[in-house]
Design an enzyme around this catalytic site. Sequence first.
Site, PDB file in Angstrom:
ATOM      1  N   GLU A  34      39.128  57.708  35.480  1.00 54.57           N
ATOM      2  CA  GLU A  34      39.222  56.581  34.545  1.00 54.57           C
ATOM      3  C   GLU A  34      40.567  56.670  33.836  1.00 54.57           C
ATOM      4  OE1 GLU A  34      35.647  56.466  32.150  1.00 54.57           O
ATOM      5  OE2 GLU A  34      34.431  55.890  33.867  1.00 54.57           O
ATOM      6  N   ARG A  51      43.490  53.085  26.861  1.00 54.80           N
ATOM      7  CA  ARG A  51      42.751  51.845  26.621  1.00 54.80           C
ATOM      8  C   ARG A  51      43.385  50.965  25.543  1.00 54.80           C
ATOM      9  NH1 ARG A  51      36.400  52.904  26.578  1.00 54.80           N
ATOM     10  NH2 ARG A  51      36.707  53.376  28.768  1.00 54.80           N
ATOM     11  N   HIS A  96      34.231  47.645  21.875  1.00 56.75           N
ATOM     12  CA  HIS A  96      33.466  48.512  22.790  1.00 56.75           C
ATOM     13  C   HIS A  96      32.959  49.789  22.125  1.00 56.75           C
ATOM     14  CE1 HIS A  96      32.236  50.170  26.613  1.00 56.75           C
ATOM     15  NE2 HIS A  96      33.043  51.209  26.484  1.00 56.75           N
ATOM     16  N   GLU A 148      27.899  58.140  18.330  1.00 58.99           N
ATOM     17  CA  GLU A 148      28.939  57.188  17.907  1.00 58.99           C
ATOM     18  C   GLU A 148      29.003  57.005  16.399  1.00 58.99           C
ATOM     19  OE1 GLU A 148      28.906  53.520  20.092  1.00 58.99           O
ATOM     20  OE2 GLU A 148      30.588  52.671  18.947  1.00 58.99           O
TER      21      GLU A 148
HETATM   22  C1  SIN Z   1      34.005  52.253  31.227  1.00 60.23           C
HETATM   23  O1  SIN Z   1      33.239  52.525  32.143  1.00 60.23           O
HETATM   24  O2  SIN Z   1      35.056  51.643  31.375  1.00 60.23           O
HETATM   25  C2  SIN Z   1      33.628  52.649  29.856  1.00 60.23           C
HETATM   26  C3  SIN Z   1      33.552  54.098  29.756  1.00 60.23           C
HETATM   27  C4  SIN Z   1      33.606  54.468  28.323  1.00 60.23           C
HETATM   28  O3  SIN Z   1      33.633  53.597  27.465  1.00 60.23           O
HETATM   29  O4  SIN Z   1      33.686  55.660  28.048  1.00 60.23           O
END
Ligand code: SIN
Length: 513
Positions: free
Chosen positions: A118, A278, A337, A361
């Site tokens: 990722e 991100r 998110h 969270e």
């Molecule tokens: C995603 O799958 O893009 C989100 C993963 C995350 O928010 O840690």
Amino acid sequence: MSADMRSFFGRPIIIGGGVAGLMTALHLAPEPVLLLSRTLLGADASSTWAQGGLAAGLGDDDNPALHLADTLAAGDGLCDKDVASRILQAAPKAIAGLSRFGIPFDRTPQGSLCLGLEAAHSRRRIVHAQGDGTGREIMRALIAAVRSTPSIVVVEGVEARRLAVRQNAIRGVWASCSIGPVFFGSQRVVLATGGIGGLFFDTTNPSGSCGQGLALAARAGAFLADLEFIQFHPTALDGPERPMALVSEAVRGEGAALIDETGQAFLQGIPRAELAPRDVLARAVWNHLASGHRVFLDARQRPGREFARHFPTIASACRGAGIDPARDLIPIRPAQHYHMGGVDVDGAGRTSVKGLWACGEVASTGLHGANRLASNSLTEAVVCARWVAESVAGTPARRTRPAFAGEYPSPDPAPVRPFLSRALGIVRDGEALKAVARSLLPLAESEDAASDPAAVGLMIAIAALQRQESRGAHYREDFPHRAAIARRSEITLEAALAAARELGHSPTLEVVM
Ligand code: SIN
């Protein structure tokens, strides 16, 4: 108050039934605990929706030190390095420990864990279950384990409304259920209530996640940390559905590209492009949309025909919108998110209020800094739940006396959503933040159903106003540079209300509903 309820007095109370709450309860076993959930277990938990998995330095070419380096880089100078190091060192063992619950993690034909990539990870290190169904599979297994653990009493359909506090120490929880208000006496309470997505129009979170844990902690007098750092995911499926379906970063990890309606790969010039951190990517997409373009994820070549096999959940959401990712472009836009900020906790999850812990969270451990590295949050919840449970177990239980239940309305975030969506998004500026704080002040001070969401929004707005720099997910047009010294922020509700009162009464924020 029934005699049955009184027999639970003194047990630790866990508020919230996502991964953090369930794991804390399981680690506490065989100590009897009470787990309060607003809905049927798992029905409104963001954990259930998690597509990304658990990040850990597990691969042959990887280790926790490399994972730490990526976490610190993404966190843009604001991570607590010691905390992050401790959590990431513990991650491989914690993930191995999950196997005892029978979670069907994706494995190679040889039986080792499949490791996904990722954004902003320098190695393949994300563990998934059933492709993009990781959260659902983990929750399924943990809920089954909780239901078959006799020491855990799950009370569903109960919403915690206030914490009872005397002399900065927890005395119990006032809650509401179908028969009216109810009081659970305990001197040990764990908040595991999740995030704040329900305070925004565009979110990938369940809409019931509207900062209840932050409001409970703040009204109990706790310190909250780094509230201004809110993560926007760059690729939510752009359409009329709210909450929005996520198109996981793992899709880009498997080679999908971001393009606009002209076919242009507009990320040229951004280091690591589709796999940039991100915050960087969300801003790039946001700016491109703001300049009049549409933005798409192009998965037609890679993963191409493999898409539905790798990403069944996303494929199904796309199908619902009439899109076949193997043939069509996927329209995307950023959406709220994750919340990096939360209730300030120490290494054992203890807050500044005696007898109050936070996990998942809702907590701010210092791991994520100004921008969370993808898939570090489920890892954090799983690792920290053990430490929270150990700390709770090591704190003596004392019986508390019943109290009269208070009546507090169920939180309604609807009046607050336009303000946060307008002023606390990807790009912020001081005048809009002041205006939103002025607008939210009367609501936060009222007895209205929007009072708790407004109090949370107000604290975030004041924290964002006070951070006069741009760092990670917090971007100020009027302070576009990073300050020389990175400092974490801390706030209380009392301080936020005082700061908002000092701003005076006008102008307030005009919002278009
Ligand atoms: C995603 O799958 O893009 C989100 C993963 C995350 O928010 O840690």
